[in-house]
Motif scaffolding. Structure first.
Motif, PDB file in Angstrom:
ATOM      1  N   GLU A  57     -23.677 -22.559   5.213  1.00 32.20           N
ATOM      2  CA  GLU A  57     -23.312 -21.183   4.851  1.00 32.20           C
ATOM      3  C   GLU A  57     -22.712 -21.116   3.452  1.00 32.20           C
ATOM      4  N   GLN A  58     -21.809 -22.058   3.135  1.00 29.85           N
ATOM      5  CA  GLN A  58     -21.205 -22.085   1.799  1.00 29.85           C
ATOM      6  C   GLN A  58     -22.270 -22.353   0.738  1.00 29.85           C
ATOM      7  N   LYS A  60     -25.453 -21.661   0.881  1.00 31.82           N
ATOM      8  CA  LYS A  60     -26.280 -20.469   0.706  1.00 31.82           C
ATOM      9  C   LYS A  60     -25.581 -19.454  -0.204  1.00 31.82           C
ATOM     10  N   GLU A  61     -24.286 -19.265   0.002  1.00 29.51           N
ATOM     11  CA  GLU A  61     -23.524 -18.340  -0.847  1.00 29.51           C
ATOM     12  C   GLU A  61     -23.521 -18.805  -2.297  1.00 29.51           C
ATOM     13  N   ASP A  64     -26.917 -18.174  -3.803  1.00 31.83           N
ATOM     14  CA  ASP A  64     -27.022 -16.744  -4.114  1.00 31.83           C
ATOM     15  C   ASP A  64     -26.268 -16.419  -5.403  1.00 31.83           C
TER      16      ASP A  64
END
Length: 105
Positions: A57-58, A60-61, A64
């Motif tokens: 998740e980190q 992916k952020e 982005d």
């Protein structure tokens, strides 16, 4: 090695030191993540192999962030600015003025 620090969070100097240290650590971490990200040919390729120090998740952020229009625009402007430098600064955090003063002494 273990150190013990007695910090007084009512003192402005102590709070400033802690905040500056945390900000430096954050910038260093983000810089390491961006260097890792740049090794991949695309965002999709980077997403398949997250950095070992992050969760999916980190990562992916971060991917982005690194592909966002604002980040890319700022990055491109900073590249242009660095290319205009006539002298590379190699004195670490010491300014040119401080280096000159030390040389005179």
């Amino acid at each position: 090695m273990q150190d013990h620090f007695d910090l007084d969070y009512t003192r402005h100097e102590d709070v400033r030191t802690v905040v500056e240290t945390m900000m430096t650590a954050r910038r260093t971490h983000r810089n390491r993540m961006h260097a890792y990200f740049k090794k991949f040919p695309s965002k999709e390729a980077a997403l398949l192999k997250p950095h070992p120090d992050t969760t999916e998740e980190q990562w992916k952020e971060l991917c982005d962030l690194f592909t966002s229009e604002a980040f890319m625009k700022r990055s491109e402007q900073n590249k242009k600015n660095r290319s205009k430098l006539t002298v590379n600064h190699a004195a670490g955090s010491r300014s040119f003025q401080r280096t000159r003063a030390c040389m005179v002494s």
